[in-house]
Motif scaffolding. Sequence first.
Motif, PDB file in Angstrom:
ATOM      1  N   ILE A 183       0.838  -1.212   0.000  1.00 23.00           N
ATOM      2  CA  ILE A 183       0.000   0.000   0.000  1.00 23.00           C
ATOM      3  C   ILE A 183       0.863   1.248   0.000  1.00 23.00           C
ATOM      4  N   PHE A 184       1.959   1.234   0.788  1.00 18.36           N
ATOM      5  CA  PHE A 184       2.850   2.398   0.836  1.00 18.36           C
ATOM      6  C   PHE A 184       3.508   2.645  -0.520  1.00 18.36           C
ATOM      7  N   LEU A 185       4.015   1.573  -1.140  1.00 19.78           N
ATOM      8  CA  LEU A 185       4.691   1.731  -2.434  1.00 19.78           C
ATOM      9  C   LEU A 185       3.714   2.209  -3.513  1.00 19.78           C
ATOM     10  N   LEU A 186       2.505   1.625  -3.518  1.00 22.78           N
ATOM     11  CA  LEU A 186       1.540   1.977  -4.560  1.00 22.78           C
ATOM     12  C   LEU A 186       0.948   3.366  -4.367  1.00 22.78           C
ATOM     13  N   SER A 187       0.812   3.788  -3.116  1.00 22.06           N
ATOM     14  CA  SER A 187       0.177   5.083  -2.856  1.00 22.06           C
ATOM     15  C   SER A 187       1.162   6.242  -2.775  1.00 22.06           C
ATOM     16  N   SER A 188       2.431   5.976  -2.464  1.00 25.72           N
ATOM     17  CA  SER A 188       3.397   7.066  -2.263  1.00 25.72           C
ATOM     18  C   SER A 188       4.555   7.064  -3.260  1.00 25.72           C
ATOM     19  N   VAL A 189       5.136   5.887  -3.506  1.00 23.11           N
ATOM     20  CA  VAL A 189       6.339   5.831  -4.343  1.00 23.11           C
ATOM     21  C   VAL A 189       5.996   5.777  -5.823  1.00 23.11           C
ATOM     22  N   VAL A 190       5.103   4.852  -6.194  1.00 22.56           N
ATOM     23  CA  VAL A 190       4.780   4.659  -7.613  1.00 22.56           C
ATOM     24  C   VAL A 190       4.225   5.930  -8.266  1.00 22.56           C
ATOM     25  N   PRO A 191       3.301   6.688  -7.626  1.00 20.54           N
ATOM     26  CA  PRO A 191       2.792   7.909  -8.269  1.00 20.54           C
ATOM     27  C   PRO A 191       3.878   8.910  -8.643  1.00 20.54           C
ATOM     28  N   PRO A 205       5.695  -1.116 -20.724  1.00 19.81           N
ATOM     29  CA  PRO A 205       5.499  -2.570 -20.600  1.00 19.81           C
ATOM     30  C   PRO A 205       4.192  -2.896 -19.871  1.00 19.81           C
ATOM     31  N   GLY A 206       3.683  -4.116 -20.114  1.00 24.66           N
ATOM     32  CA  GLY A 206       2.425  -4.526 -19.496  1.00 24.66           C
ATOM     33  C   GLY A 206       2.486  -4.527 -17.978  1.00 24.66           C
ATOM     34  N   ILE A 207       3.614  -4.977 -17.414  1.00 25.74           N
ATOM     35  CA  ILE A 207       3.746  -5.024 -15.960  1.00 25.74           C
ATOM     36  C   ILE A 207       3.695  -3.632 -15.346  1.00 25.74           C
ATOM     37  N   THR A 385       8.426  -7.076  -7.891  1.00 22.39           N
ATOM     38  CA  THR A 385       7.563  -6.821  -9.049  1.00 22.39           C
ATOM     39  C   THR A 385       7.287  -5.328  -9.217  1.00 22.39           C
ATOM     40  N   ILE A 386       7.006  -4.665  -8.095  1.00 29.65           N
ATOM     41  CA  ILE A 386       6.735  -3.211  -8.148  1.00 29.65           C
ATOM     42  C   ILE A 386       7.982  -2.456  -8.575  1.00 29.65           C
ATOM     43  N   VAL A 387       9.128  -2.849  -8.016  1.00 35.66           N
ATOM     44  CA  VAL A 387      10.380  -2.150  -8.357  1.00 35.66           C
ATOM     45  C   VAL A 387      10.732  -2.372  -9.832  1.00 35.66           C
ATOM     46  N   ILE A 388      10.580  -3.610 -10.321  1.00 40.90           N
ATOM     47  CA  ILE A 388      10.910  -3.925 -11.721  1.00 40.90           C
ATOM     48  C   ILE A 388      10.001  -3.164 -12.676  1.00 40.90           C
ATOM     49  N   SER A 389       8.721  -3.020 -12.302  1.00 43.12           N
ATOM     50  CA  SER A 389       7.778  -2.308 -13.164  1.00 43.12           C
ATOM     51  C   SER A 389       8.185  -0.851 -13.372  1.00 43.12           C
ATOM     52  N   ILE A 390       8.945  -0.311 -12.439  1.00 39.19           N
ATOM     53  CA  ILE A 390       9.426   1.075 -12.568  1.00 39.19           C
ATOM     54  C   ILE A 390      10.786   1.120 -13.263  1.00 39.19           C
ATOM     55  N   ILE A 391      11.636   0.154 -12.950  1.00 37.71           N
ATOM     56  CA  ILE A 391      13.006   0.177 -13.489  1.00 37.71           C
ATOM     57  C   ILE A 391      13.034  -0.145 -14.984  1.00 37.71           C
ATOM     58  N   VAL A 392      12.219  -1.126 -15.425  1.00 36.54           N
ATOM     59  CA  VAL A 392      12.254  -1.555 -16.831  1.00 36.54           C
ATOM     60  C   VAL A 392      12.003  -0.393 -17.793  1.00 36.54           C
TER      61      VAL A 392
END
Length: 401
Positions: A183-191, A205-207, A385-392
């Motif tokens: 929840i923290f990564l999806l709500s704070s870091v990913v945005p 990418p799809g991921i 998975t979350i980190v890779i979706s950003i790095i790729v």
Amino acid sequence: MPQFKYKGKLKNGLKKEGTISGQTKKQVIEKLRTQGLALASIEQMESTFLNKDISIGNPVKLEDFVMFLRQFSTLLNSGVSLRDATAILAKQTSSKALGRALDQIEDELVTGRAFSDAAAEHKKVFPVIFIHMVRAGEASGALDETLDQLALQFEKQHETRQKVKAALAYPAIVGVVAIAVIIFLLSSVVPTFASMLSDVGGELPGITLFVLGASDVVAQLWWLIILLFVLVGISLWAVVQKPETKYYVDYALLKLPVFGPLLQKAALARMTRTLSSLFSSSVPILQSLQMVERVVGNEVISRSLKQSRDALESGQRLTEPMRKHWVYPPLVVQMISIGEETGSLDQMLTKVAQFYEKEVEYATDKLKALIEPVMIVFLAVIVGTIVISIIVPMFQIYSEV
């Protein structure tokens, strides 16, 4: 139980006032008079939120109850009278609910009432097994030995329960931490990275699209997710409260590939330990089975015990229904069968209980060793998975530059 407010004078002339509980006003008046109190007034108090005993679950902790049993047995074995021992423990116990119950029982003992009968009025404090075993101990004149036996039973029950809780707590804690991290990564870091990737443009990418979509949902509907978890928890709790649905829940839990055998062993240890204590205290076998049905804590085993009780009532052996039920391993059936044939059923049940208590200990240690790397890998996969979706996509951007 109704509460009454009273005022009066003692034989030495001192005034006394307070509150006391009782089934009826007449019973309370008789109780106070036996204590040497000349009543001036007595009236029933209104049942309000402030004077009502409120408790969630069992008001007495298991370790406090075990300590009470040990001290009670020691005092009686040392020659202290039953009334004096009750008064001493009412003041010494750290449990307020137990202390209040013992105070009221002491008042009942003054009138000549049996301890077991007085304790039966406090069913939230004293388990039904305690009441029946104490009644048997009073009849045999070996109340101190009965209390020692009860203390041993509840100690073993507490140890087994703590081991199972410890084994189940680790995956639960890791699961909660994993959800919090997600929840923290999806709500704070990913945005933060989402705006960067949208500015750059290009096909993602799809991921990455999946994680960004999940991030939008969590950021906007986080309150709904929390509410959903709360509602699911309340629903599960409500389902477990009903015996009809609890049976299927317990059945499903016992059939789980990893946790099922552990829960089965813990339930069998509790069942055999309780039955052994009741039999050795000379509680009738049919009554013992009926009590264990209510306290075993597993609806599957409870219903199987009812079948055994029905078999005994119809003239069959106790183990006949057990042989046909999947929840009982051959060891349990054979040991109980030997106990029936040799007249040493309580001893055989004690041996079975000791065996499964050891099995629970070994199983919990093995489960902890197995679950720890699995949960670490699970958490690593989710976060990875979350980190890779950003790095790729960032690597793709740098390769194009």
